[in-house]
Design a protein around this motif. Structure first.
Motif, PDB file in Angstrom:
ATOM      1  N   PRO A   1     -14.846   7.271  -2.572  1.00  0.00           N
ATOM      2  CA  PRO A   1     -14.576   7.295  -1.126  1.00  0.00           C
ATOM      3  C   PRO A   1     -13.302   6.548  -0.749  1.00  0.00           C
ATOM      4  O   PRO A   1     -12.869   6.610   0.406  1.00  0.00           O
ATOM      5  CB  PRO A   1     -15.808   6.592  -0.546  1.00  0.00           C
ATOM      6  CG  PRO A   1     -16.236   5.649  -1.627  1.00  0.00           C
ATOM      7  CD  PRO A   1     -15.955   6.360  -2.915  1.00  0.00           C
ATOM      8  N   VAL A   2     -12.689   5.845  -1.693  1.00  0.00           N
ATOM      9  CA  VAL A   2     -11.506   5.038  -1.400  1.00  0.00           C
ATOM     10  C   VAL A   2     -10.268   5.928  -1.451  1.00  0.00           C
ATOM     11  O   VAL A   2      -9.947   6.507  -2.492  1.00  0.00           O
ATOM     12  CB  VAL A   2     -11.361   3.873  -2.398  1.00  0.00           C
ATOM     13  CG1 VAL A   2     -10.124   3.040  -2.057  1.00  0.00           C
ATOM     14  CG2 VAL A   2     -12.612   3.013  -2.386  1.00  0.00           C
ATOM     15  N   ALA A   3      -9.597   6.032  -0.333  1.00  0.00           N
ATOM     16  CA  ALA A   3      -8.401   6.877  -0.256  1.00  0.00           C
ATOM     17  C   ALA A   3      -7.251   6.233  -1.026  1.00  0.00           C
ATOM     18  O   ALA A   3      -7.250   5.021  -1.270  1.00  0.00           O
ATOM     19  CB  ALA A   3      -8.004   7.077   1.203  1.00  0.00           C
ATOM     20  N   PRO A   4      -6.252   7.023  -1.406  1.00  0.00           N
ATOM     21  CA  PRO A   4      -5.067   6.434  -2.032  1.00  0.00           C
ATOM     22  C   PRO A   4      -4.410   5.420  -1.097  1.00  0.00           C
ATOM     23  O   PRO A   4      -4.460   5.561   0.130  1.00  0.00           O
ATOM     24  CB  PRO A   4      -4.151   7.642  -2.261  1.00  0.00           C
ATOM     25  CG  PRO A   4      -5.048   8.837  -2.239  1.00  0.00           C
ATOM     26  CD  PRO A   4      -6.158   8.487  -1.302  1.00  0.00           C
ATOM     27  N   SER A   5      -3.820   4.400  -1.674  1.00  0.00           N
ATOM     28  CA  SER A   5      -3.086   3.431  -0.869  1.00  0.00           C
ATOM     29  C   SER A   5      -1.836   4.081  -0.283  1.00  0.00           C
ATOM     30  O   SER A   5      -1.466   5.208  -0.642  1.00  0.00           O
ATOM     31  CB  SER A   5      -2.686   2.233  -1.731  1.00  0.00           C
ATOM     32  OG  SER A   5      -1.679   2.621  -2.674  1.00  0.00           O
ATOM     33  N   PHE A   6      -1.177   3.377   0.607  1.00  0.00           N
ATOM     34  CA  PHE A   6       0.054   3.892   1.209  1.00  0.00           C
ATOM     35  C   PHE A   6       1.099   4.198   0.141  1.00  0.00           C
ATOM     36  O   PHE A   6       1.694   5.281   0.133  1.00  0.00           O
ATOM     37  CB  PHE A   6       0.597   2.885   2.221  1.00  0.00           C
ATOM     38  CG  PHE A   6       1.921   3.293   2.831  1.00  0.00           C
ATOM     39  CD1 PHE A   6       1.966   4.294   3.790  1.00  0.00           C
ATOM     40  CD2 PHE A   6       3.097   2.674   2.450  1.00  0.00           C
ATOM     41  CE1 PHE A   6       3.179   4.681   4.359  1.00  0.00           C
ATOM     42  CE2 PHE A   6       4.314   3.049   3.010  1.00  0.00           C
ATOM     43  CZ  PHE A   6       4.355   4.047   3.966  1.00  0.00           C
TER      44      PHE A   6
ATOM     45  N   PRO B   1      -4.502  14.397  -1.293  1.00  0.00           N
ATOM     46  CA  PRO B   1      -4.981  13.845  -2.564  1.00  0.00           C
ATOM     47  C   PRO B   1      -6.233  13.005  -2.379  1.00  0.00           C
ATOM     48  O   PRO B   1      -6.385  12.289  -1.378  1.00  0.00           O
ATOM     49  CB  PRO B   1      -3.809  12.987  -3.040  1.00  0.00           C
ATOM     50  CG  PRO B   1      -3.053  12.634  -1.800  1.00  0.00           C
ATOM     51  CD  PRO B   1      -3.214  13.814  -0.880  1.00  0.00           C
ATOM     52  N   SER B   2      -7.157  13.099  -3.313  1.00  0.00           N
ATOM     53  CA  SER B   2      -8.361  12.274  -3.297  1.00  0.00           C
ATOM     54  C   SER B   2      -8.519  11.616  -4.665  1.00  0.00           C
ATOM     55  O   SER B   2      -7.979  12.084  -5.674  1.00  0.00           O
ATOM     56  CB  SER B   2      -9.599  13.103  -2.954  1.00  0.00           C
ATOM     57  OG  SER B   2      -9.849  14.065  -3.963  1.00  0.00           O
TER      58      SER B   2
ATOM     59  N   PHE C   1      -9.173  -3.376  -4.060  1.00  0.00           N
ATOM     60  CA  PHE C   1      -8.068  -3.874  -3.234  1.00  0.00           C
ATOM     61  C   PHE C   1      -7.630  -2.798  -2.236  1.00  0.00           C
ATOM     62  O   PHE C   1      -7.373  -3.098  -1.064  1.00  0.00           O
ATOM     63  CB  PHE C   1      -6.895  -4.267  -4.125  1.00  0.00           C
ATOM     64  CG  PHE C   1      -5.645  -4.643  -3.369  1.00  0.00           C
ATOM     65  CD1 PHE C   1      -5.493  -5.906  -2.830  1.00  0.00           C
ATOM     66  CD2 PHE C   1      -4.618  -3.715  -3.203  1.00  0.00           C
ATOM     67  CE1 PHE C   1      -4.342  -6.255  -2.123  1.00  0.00           C
ATOM     68  CE2 PHE C   1      -3.468  -4.050  -2.494  1.00  0.00           C
ATOM     69  CZ  PHE C   1      -3.333  -5.324  -1.955  1.00  0.00           C
ATOM     70  N   CYS C   2      -7.550  -1.541  -2.687  1.00  0.00           N
ATOM     71  CA  CYS C   2      -7.174  -0.445  -1.785  1.00  0.00           C
ATOM     72  C   CYS C   2      -8.171  -0.325  -0.631  1.00  0.00           C
ATOM     73  O   CYS C   2      -7.783  -0.080   0.518  1.00  0.00           O
ATOM     74  CB  CYS C   2      -7.104   0.873  -2.559  1.00  0.00           C
ATOM     75  SG  CYS C   2      -5.765   0.961  -3.777  1.00  0.00           S
ATOM     76  N   ALA C   3      -9.445  -0.493  -0.941  1.00  0.00           N
ATOM     77  CA  ALA C   3     -10.468  -0.423   0.107  1.00  0.00           C
ATOM     78  C   ALA C   3     -10.293  -1.564   1.105  1.00  0.00           C
ATOM     79  O   ALA C   3     -10.435  -1.368   2.323  1.00  0.00           O
ATOM     80  CB  ALA C   3     -11.857  -0.475  -0.529  1.00  0.00           C
ATOM     81  N   GLU C   4      -9.974  -2.748   0.628  1.00  0.00           N
ATOM     82  CA  GLU C   4      -9.744  -3.887   1.523  1.00  0.00           C
ATOM     83  C   GLU C   4      -8.551  -3.628   2.439  1.00  0.00           C
ATOM     84  O   GLU C   4      -8.605  -3.888   3.641  1.00  0.00           O
ATOM     85  CB  GLU C   4      -9.497  -5.156   0.709  1.00  0.00           C
ATOM     86  CG  GLU C   4     -10.728  -5.768   0.088  1.00  0.00           C
ATOM     87  CD  GLU C   4     -10.428  -7.111  -0.530  1.00  0.00           C
ATOM     88  OE1 GLU C   4      -9.274  -7.595  -0.401  1.00  0.00           O
ATOM     89  OE2 GLU C   4     -11.339  -7.685  -1.155  1.00  0.00           O
ATOM     90  N   GLN C   5      -7.454  -3.137   1.854  1.00  0.00           N
ATOM     91  CA  GLN C   5      -6.243  -2.895   2.638  1.00  0.00           C
ATOM     92  C   GLN C   5      -6.485  -1.845   3.719  1.00  0.00           C
ATOM     93  O   GLN C   5      -5.923  -1.930   4.818  1.00  0.00           O
ATOM     94  CB  GLN C   5      -5.106  -2.458   1.725  1.00  0.00           C
ATOM     95  CG  GLN C   5      -4.565  -3.556   0.819  1.00  0.00           C
ATOM     96  CD  GLN C   5      -3.921  -4.680   1.615  1.00  0.00           C
ATOM     97  OE1 GLN C   5      -4.518  -5.724   1.830  1.00  0.00           O
ATOM     98  NE2 GLN C   5      -2.704  -4.469   2.057  1.00  0.00           N
ATOM     99  N   ALA C   6      -7.295  -0.846   3.408  1.00  0.00           N
ATOM    100  CA  ALA C   6      -7.557   0.224   4.372  1.00  0.00           C
ATOM    101  C   ALA C   6      -8.290  -0.299   5.601  1.00  0.00           C
ATOM    102  O   ALA C   6      -8.226   0.306   6.675  1.00  0.00           O
ATOM    103  CB  ALA C   6      -8.360   1.338   3.707  1.00  0.00           C
ATOM    104  N   ALA C   7      -8.977  -1.435   5.443  1.00  0.00           N
ATOM    105  CA  ALA C   7      -9.747  -1.993   6.557  1.00  0.00           C
ATOM    106  C   ALA C   7      -8.899  -2.878   7.469  1.00  0.00           C
ATOM    107  O   ALA C   7      -9.370  -3.303   8.522  1.00  0.00           O
ATOM    108  CB  ALA C   7     -10.923  -2.808   6.007  1.00  0.00           C
ATOM    109  N   VAL C   8      -7.639  -3.145   7.070  1.00  0.00           N
ATOM    110  CA  VAL C   8      -6.760  -4.001   7.874  1.00  0.00           C
ATOM    111  C   VAL C   8      -6.150  -3.162   8.993  1.00  0.00           C
ATOM    112  O   VAL C   8      -5.598  -2.086   8.753  1.00  0.00           O
ATOM    113  CB  VAL C   8      -5.643  -4.615   7.006  1.00  0.00           C
ATOM    114  CG1 VAL C   8      -4.676  -5.409   7.874  1.00  0.00           C
ATOM    115  CG2 VAL C   8      -6.251  -5.504   5.923  1.00  0.00           C
TER     116      VAL C   8
END
Length: 454
Positions: free
Chosen positions: A32-37, A93-94, A192-199
């Motif tokens: 479920p974690v999308a790619p980072s920026f 992309p997923s 880490f990507c999941a954390e960043q997506a929540a910011v």
């Protein structure tokens, strides 16, 4: 750590062997974690060329195939980014996740010359280190009777430069027989990507206003201030320049000046860069982006992944080197504060960027003496190797080691760009030396403050 590019890499001849996962794709599950920026930008430009990073180091004797296979499996098991991949869907992309796969050694290929081996490696990494699909990396070795090389490459979506040092140190220890649980604990880049997506910043975040001022009304990233003779929208094959700009003694003198002004070596390099641009007709102010790592918590310090963001700075020149470095040091600190805001939020707030070129003018700095395994880099001849592709602007990577300060440059392979960049690099090195010589004028009070500033 020697930072180089594949076109400059000339290993001793030997037999190239590599390992591939067995039937891992059938066991994957969606994440479920999308790619980072960074990953989304990278995946969107995948058709423009292969962007991979590799690390290599040497070991005594012929390769112990069983030990290396076990070490590579331990590396994959240790780092979640290496157990993930990307697939293309109608919605974009997923990500998919994988269990740690079994590995199978492939037949070796003998190369009798350094050039032949280099070309073989480049083709192999370019074919297998791809942004989509699993695995997005190639795990191999150059087998020789007396001294062999462990070498592995990764698509940029899964690693950054810092990661290459981590991979080399992990592999050095795992190959020696260390158990994974004895290595430093590490987190999973996908977490880490999941954390960043929540910011999510607020619209009145002052950092957004400062970013907007930097990019301007057209929201344009900076370009190299000197004309490289390449019209916007056109590209050329990439040229690379590798050189040591300061030896160990010279960089110590330079650091003395920088610390005396409350700044670091990187700020001093940026000041010297801007002065070099000015002396060649590029103006008194230089806008540039610089990458900064985002490994601010212990969980990420030994993790493999793309833990970087970008920070902005406008560097003004000054006739006095100390003043220029002091001012630039303040600019670096302010830029780092702006860089704590994830760049994707900045871009979203600006409504996108007006990209004049595909490449963005940037200068990077890594002090490899502070990275994992640094004390072993010289003994094992550790190297960071990047691919070469196409370029439409100039980009620079500074690396500090016990040997001094080195610079890798990337720019279009055209006659005009070669001439301009050669002149700029010579002027940059001359300016660094001239600035460093000014360290003899640092006051006694400033020298006494160096310990507190270090």
């Amino acid at each position: 750590m020697r930072v180089t590019t594949i076109d400059h890499y000339l290993p001793e001849p030997g037999t190239f062997v590599w390992w591939a996962p067995e039937s891992a794709a059938t066991e994957s599950v969606p994440s479920p974690v999308a790619p980072s920026f960074n990953q989304r930008v990278h995946l969107a430009s995948a058709e423009r060329g292969s962007t991979w990073l590799a690390g290599s180091f040497e070991v005594e004797g012929a390769i112990d195939h069983a030990a290396l296979e076990l070490a590579y499996r331990g590396l994959i098991d240790r780092h979640g980014s290496l157990r993930s991949s990307f697939v293309s869907t109608v919605r974009g992309p997923s990500r998919r996740r994988y269990p740690t796969p079994r590995l199978r050694r492939q037949d070796g290929v003998r190369a009798d010359t350094a050039t032949q081996l280099r070309d073989l490696l480049r083709q192999a990494f370019t074919e297998r280190c791809r942004p989509f699909g699993f695995p997005a990396y190639l795990l191999g070795a150059i087998d020789r009777p007396e001294r062999s090389t462990i070498i592995c490459g990764f698509d940029h979506a899964h690693v950054d430069s810092y990661s290459i040092a981590i991979v080399i140190e992990d592999m050095r220890r795992l190959y020696q027989g260390f158990r994974s649980e004895t290595l430093p604990k590490t987190g999973d880049f996908v977490d880490f990507c999941a954390e960043q997506a929540a910011v999510a910043p607020t619209l009145d975040d002052q950092r957004l206003h400062e970013w907007h001022r930097f990019f301007g009304t057209r929201a344009s990233p900076p370009t190299f201030p000197l004309d490289l003779g390449l019209a916007p929208g056109t590209k050329a094959p990439q040229a690379s320049d590798l050189r040591q700009v300061l030896d160990a003694a010279a960089v110590e003198r330079f650091e003395t000046l920088c610390r005396g002004q409350g700044s670091g070596v990187f700020a001093g390099c940026l000041a010297a860069m801007a002065e070099s641009v000015r002396s060649l007709g590029g103006g008194d102010r230089t806008r540039v982006l610089f990458p900064m790592h985002t490994r601010h918590h212990d969980a990420w310090r030994h993790a493999v992944g793309w833990f970087t963001s970008d920070a902005p700075i406008e560097v003004d020149t000054d006739a006095d080197p100390a003043t220029a470095i002091r001012r630039t040091g303040r600019g670096v600190r302010a830029g780092i504060e702006l860089g704590t805001l994830p760049l994707e939020h900045v871009v979203a707030a600006l409504g996108g960027l007006d990209l004049v070129r595909d490449d963005i003018f940037m200068m990077s700095y890594i002090d490899y003496r502070r990275l994992p395994g640094a004390t072993h880099h010289h003994a094992v001849r550790a190297q960071h190797i990047s691919n070469v592709s196409a370029a439409d602007d100039a980009q620079f990577w500074l690396s500090r080691t016990a040997d001094g300060l080195a610079l890798r440059s990337r720019y279009p392979d055209t006659a005009e760009a070669h001439s301009v960049i050669a002149g700029f690099l010579d002027e940059f090195q001359h300016t660094l030396l001239r600035f460093g010589a000014a360290s003899h004028g640092v006051t006694g009070a400033a020298r006494r403050g160096l310990t507190l500033l270090a």
